[in-house]
Design a protein around this motif. Sequence first.
Motif, PDB file in Angstrom:
ATOM      1  N   THR A  23     -30.437  42.082  13.372  1.00 13.77           N
ATOM      2  CA  THR A  23     -30.566  40.633  13.507  1.00 13.77           C
ATOM      3  C   THR A  23     -31.842  40.190  12.799  1.00 13.77           C
ATOM      4  OG1 THR A  23     -29.501  40.825  15.660  1.00 13.77           O
ATOM      5  CG2 THR A  23     -30.589  38.757  15.195  1.00 13.77           C
ATOM      6  N   LEU A  24     -31.696  39.328  11.791  1.00 16.87           N
ATOM      7  CA  LEU A  24     -32.817  38.895  10.967  1.00 16.87           C
ATOM      8  C   LEU A  24     -32.936  37.380  10.986  1.00 16.87           C
ATOM      9  CD1 LEU A  24     -31.775  41.053   7.900  1.00 16.87           C
ATOM     10  CD2 LEU A  24     -33.572  41.635   9.525  1.00 16.87           C
ATOM     11  N   SER A  25     -34.159  36.871  10.957  1.00 22.48           N
ATOM     12  CA  SER A  25     -34.358  35.426  10.872  1.00 22.48           C
ATOM     13  C   SER A  25     -33.998  34.936   9.477  1.00 22.48           C
ATOM     14  CB  SER A  25     -35.809  35.057  11.195  1.00 22.48           C
ATOM     15  OG  SER A  25     -36.047  35.197  12.569  1.00 22.48           O
ATOM     16  N   LEU A  26     -33.188  33.888   9.432  1.00 29.73           N
ATOM     17  CA  LEU A  26     -32.763  33.290   8.172  1.00 29.73           C
ATOM     18  C   LEU A  26     -33.574  32.024   7.891  1.00 29.73           C
ATOM     19  CD1 LEU A  26     -30.590  33.722   5.979  1.00 29.73           C
ATOM     20  CD2 LEU A  26     -29.082  32.261   7.314  1.00 29.73           C
ATOM     21  N   GLY A  27     -34.074  31.422   8.937  1.00 30.03           N
ATOM     22  CA  GLY A  27     -34.870  30.213   8.820  1.00 30.03           C
ATOM     23  C   GLY A  27     -35.190  29.675  10.197  1.00 30.03           C
ATOM     24  N   PHE A  28     -36.155  28.778  10.279  1.00 32.32           N
ATOM     25  CA  PHE A  28     -36.504  28.205  11.578  1.00 32.32           C
ATOM     26  C   PHE A  28     -36.989  26.779  11.395  1.00 32.32           C
ATOM     27  CE2 PHE A  28     -40.350  30.117   9.956  1.00 32.32           C
ATOM     28  CZ  PHE A  28     -41.322  29.169  10.230  1.00 32.32           C
ATOM     29  N   GLU A  29     -36.962  26.052  12.492  1.00 32.75           N
ATOM     30  CA  GLU A  29     -37.407  24.651  12.504  1.00 32.75           C
ATOM     31  C   GLU A  29     -38.124  24.403  13.815  1.00 32.75           C
ATOM     32  OE1 GLU A  29     -38.038  21.013  10.938  1.00 32.75           O
ATOM     33  OE2 GLU A  29     -36.805  22.481   9.880  1.00 32.75           O
ATOM     34  N   PHE A  30     -39.361  23.918  13.731  1.00 36.12           N
ATOM     35  CA  PHE A  30     -40.114  23.611  14.948  1.00 36.12           C
ATOM     36  C   PHE A  30     -39.553  22.370  15.638  1.00 36.12           C
ATOM     37  CE2 PHE A  30     -43.454  26.084  12.760  1.00 36.12           C
ATOM     38  CZ  PHE A  30     -43.698  27.003  13.756  1.00 36.12           C
ATOM     39  N   ILE A  31     -39.598  22.371  16.934  1.00 30.76           N
ATOM     40  CA  ILE A  31     -39.237  21.203  17.729  1.00 30.76           C
ATOM     41  C   ILE A  31     -40.545  20.512  18.064  1.00 30.76           C
ATOM     42  CG2 ILE A  31     -38.175  20.382  19.863  1.00 30.76           C
ATOM     43  CD1 ILE A  31     -36.553  23.019  19.873  1.00 30.76           C
ATOM     44  N   GLU A  32     -40.809  19.392  17.407  1.00 28.93           N
ATOM     45  CA  GLU A  32     -42.091  18.735  17.608  1.00 28.93           C
ATOM     46  C   GLU A  32     -42.039  17.285  17.156  1.00 28.93           C
ATOM     47  OE1 GLU A  32     -45.012  20.690  15.225  1.00 28.93           O
ATOM     48  OE2 GLU A  32     -43.857  20.503  13.403  1.00 28.93           O
ATOM     49  N   ASN A  33     -42.926  16.513  17.713  1.00 24.70           N
ATOM     50  CA  ASN A  33     -43.171  15.164  17.216  1.00 24.70           C
ATOM     51  C   ASN A  33     -44.468  15.262  16.432  1.00 24.70           C
ATOM     52  OD1 ASN A  33     -40.985  13.678  18.472  1.00 24.70           O
ATOM     53  ND2 ASN A  33     -41.958  14.262  20.384  1.00 24.70           N
ATOM     54  N   ASP A  34     -44.411  14.870  15.173  1.00 25.26           N
ATOM     55  CA  ASP A  34     -45.524  15.148  14.262  1.00 25.26           C
ATOM     56  C   ASP A  34     -46.680  14.151  14.338  1.00 25.26           C
ATOM     57  OD1 ASP A  34     -44.404  12.969  13.078  1.00 25.26           O
ATOM     58  OD2 ASP A  34     -43.728  14.018  11.281  1.00 25.26           O
ATOM     59  N   GLY A  35     -46.769  13.374  15.404  1.00 28.91           N
ATOM     60  CA  GLY A  35     -47.892  12.461  15.553  1.00 28.91           C
ATOM     61  C   GLY A  35     -47.607  11.057  15.057  1.00 28.91           C
ATOM     62  N   ASP A  42     -38.381  14.657  19.874  1.00 33.05           N
ATOM     63  CA  ASP A  42     -37.635  15.637  19.102  1.00 33.05           C
ATOM     64  C   ASP A  42     -36.936  16.581  20.079  1.00 33.05           C
ATOM     65  OD1 ASP A  42     -36.697  16.835  16.821  1.00 33.05           O
ATOM     66  OD2 ASP A  42     -38.506  17.990  16.419  1.00 33.05           O
ATOM     67  N   CYS A  43     -35.862  17.190  19.644  1.00 30.31           N
ATOM     68  CA  CYS A  43     -35.116  18.080  20.533  1.00 30.31           C
ATOM     69  C   CYS A  43     -34.443  19.171  19.722  1.00 30.31           C
ATOM     70  CB  CYS A  43     -34.086  17.293  21.345  1.00 30.31           C
ATOM     71  SG  CYS A  43     -32.730  16.628  20.347  1.00 30.31           S
ATOM     72  N   GLU A  44     -33.833  20.114  20.414  1.00 33.09           N
ATOM     73  CA  GLU A  44     -33.181  21.245  19.773  1.00 33.09           C
ATOM     74  C   GLU A  44     -32.042  20.809  18.860  1.00 33.09           C
ATOM     75  OE1 GLU A  44     -31.277  25.491  21.227  1.00 33.09           O
ATOM     76  OE2 GLU A  44     -32.533  24.344  22.607  1.00 33.09           O
ATOM     77  N   LEU A  45     -31.280  19.797  19.262  1.00 35.33           N
ATOM     78  CA  LEU A  45     -30.161  19.341  18.432  1.00 35.33           C
ATOM     79  C   LEU A  45     -30.642  18.676  17.140  1.00 35.33           C
ATOM     80  CD1 LEU A  45     -27.703  18.068  21.186  1.00 35.33           C
ATOM     81  CD2 LEU A  45     -27.543  20.166  19.835  1.00 35.33           C
ATOM     82  N   LYS A  46     -31.721  17.899  17.223  1.00 38.63           N
ATOM     83  CA  LYS A  46     -32.276  17.300  16.004  1.00 38.63           C
ATOM     84  C   LYS A  46     -32.838  18.385  15.088  1.00 38.63           C
ATOM     85  CE  LYS A  46     -33.599  12.884  18.066  1.00 38.63           C
ATOM     86  NZ  LYS A  46     -34.749  12.021  18.425  1.00 38.63           N
ATOM     87  N   ALA A  47     -33.510  19.367  15.687  1.00 39.18           N
ATOM     88  CA  ALA A  47     -34.054  20.473  14.895  1.00 39.18           C
ATOM     89  C   ALA A  47     -32.918  21.273  14.255  1.00 39.18           C
ATOM     90  CB  ALA A  47     -34.923  21.368  15.767  1.00 39.18           C
ATOM     91  N   PHE A  48     -31.794  21.425  14.973  1.00 45.58           N
ATOM     92  CA  PHE A  48     -30.638  22.116  14.397  1.00 45.58           C
ATOM     93  C   PHE A  48     -30.179  21.423  13.120  1.00 45.58           C
ATOM     94  CE2 PHE A  48     -26.082  21.772  13.737  1.00 45.58           C
ATOM     95  CZ  PHE A  48     -25.775  23.078  13.403  1.00 45.58           C
ATOM     96  N   ASN A  49     -30.086  20.095  13.149  1.00 49.45           N
ATOM     97  CA  ASN A  49     -29.642  19.354  11.957  1.00 49.45           C
ATOM     98  C   ASN A  49     -30.573  19.581  10.777  1.00 49.45           C
ATOM     99  OD1 ASN A  49     -27.159  18.104  12.425  1.00 49.45           O
ATOM    100  ND2 ASN A  49     -28.108  16.553  13.700  1.00 49.45           N
ATOM    101  N   ARG A  50     -31.876  19.558  11.036  1.00 53.04           N
ATOM    102  CA  ARG A  50     -32.839  19.800   9.953  1.00 53.04           C
ATOM    103  C   ARG A  50     -32.708  21.231   9.428  1.00 53.04           C
ATOM    104  NH1 ARG A  50     -36.189  17.297  13.851  1.00 53.04           N
ATOM    105  NH2 ARG A  50     -37.391  19.229  14.167  1.00 53.04           N
ATOM    106  N   LEU A  51     -32.547  22.168  10.344  1.00 54.88           N
ATOM    107  CA  LEU A  51     -32.421  23.574   9.952  1.00 54.88           C
ATOM    108  C   LEU A  51     -31.127  23.815   9.165  1.00 54.88           C
ATOM    109  CD1 LEU A  51     -33.424  26.472   9.990  1.00 54.88           C
ATOM    110  CD2 LEU A  51     -32.448  26.712  12.279  1.00 54.88           C
ATOM    111  N   ALA A  52     -30.032  23.206   9.615  1.00 51.02           N
ATOM    112  CA  ALA A  52     -28.758  23.352   8.904  1.00 51.02           C
ATOM    113  C   ALA A  52     -28.880  22.826   7.477  1.00 51.02           C
ATOM    114  CB  ALA A  52     -27.643  22.627   9.659  1.00 51.02           C
ATOM    115  N   GLU A  53     -29.545  21.682   7.298  1.00 49.75           N
ATOM    116  CA  GLU A  53     -29.760  21.127   5.959  1.00 49.75           C
ATOM    117  C   GLU A  53     -30.550  22.097   5.090  1.00 49.75           C
ATOM    118  OE1 GLU A  53     -31.677  17.343   6.459  1.00 49.75           O
ATOM    119  OE2 GLU A  53     -29.929  16.467   7.445  1.00 49.75           O
ATOM    120  N   THR A  54     -31.590  22.677   5.660  1.00 49.27           N
ATOM    121  CA  THR A  54     -32.435  23.618   4.921  1.00 49.27           C
ATOM    122  C   THR A  54     -31.643  24.857   4.511  1.00 49.27           C
ATOM    123  OG1 THR A  54     -34.410  22.866   6.092  1.00 49.27           O
ATOM    124  CG2 THR A  54     -34.535  25.022   5.024  1.00 49.27           C
TER     125      THR A  54
END
Length: 196
Positions: A23-35, A42-54
């Motif tokens: 099992t290898l990491s293919l990519g990741f996306e932080f769950i955060e509000n950037d200030g 921000d939430c896991e589902l929003k981060a999923f969308n960003r990660l899927a795009e990437t």
Amino acid sequence: SDGRTDYFHQVVDAKLVTEPGLTLSLGFEFIENDGRDYVKQDCELKAFNRLAETIKRRFPRLSICALGDALYACEKVIDRLTEYNWSFFISFLPERIPTLYKEAEIKLAANPKNRLVIRDGKTKETCTYSWVDNLKYRGKIIHAVYVDIAGDNGKTMRLAYLTDFRPDRNNIVELVNKGGRQRAKIENCFNIQKNH
């Protein structure tokens, strides 16, 4: 208690899972509000969308079968997976999409021929595989696959998944075991990363 402070940060991590268990990491996306100003957290589902795009941008030709827990059983995720032509197995629990789960249970009861029982001589478990095809969800056709695992102790555990693969008697065991149940490898990997 020992005076140390531990810090953690939530992240959505896409794992590449192989059948032997690598099992290898293919990519990741932080769950955060950037200030900046924001309306919703921000939430896991929003981060999923960003990660899927990437991932789609970085690996446009990679054939993907997404494995997800029940959180991802929702219209927006299924729409994104369909848009990218990614196959999927998403854990299917009654509380996540209750109307679809109820419909699947009714169809499952009405089609007793959609069952296959296999007794494992090594583990002494009896696995009852079952399936429901052609469920309509938000304009899409998806399917549900199940395995009820009964041990010698009399306890039964049910695993259920939504998928875009059409199940039948010839492929149900492979769909469940080489599809949906592969998600356990991700959980095992996360446990090792977090705790060991």
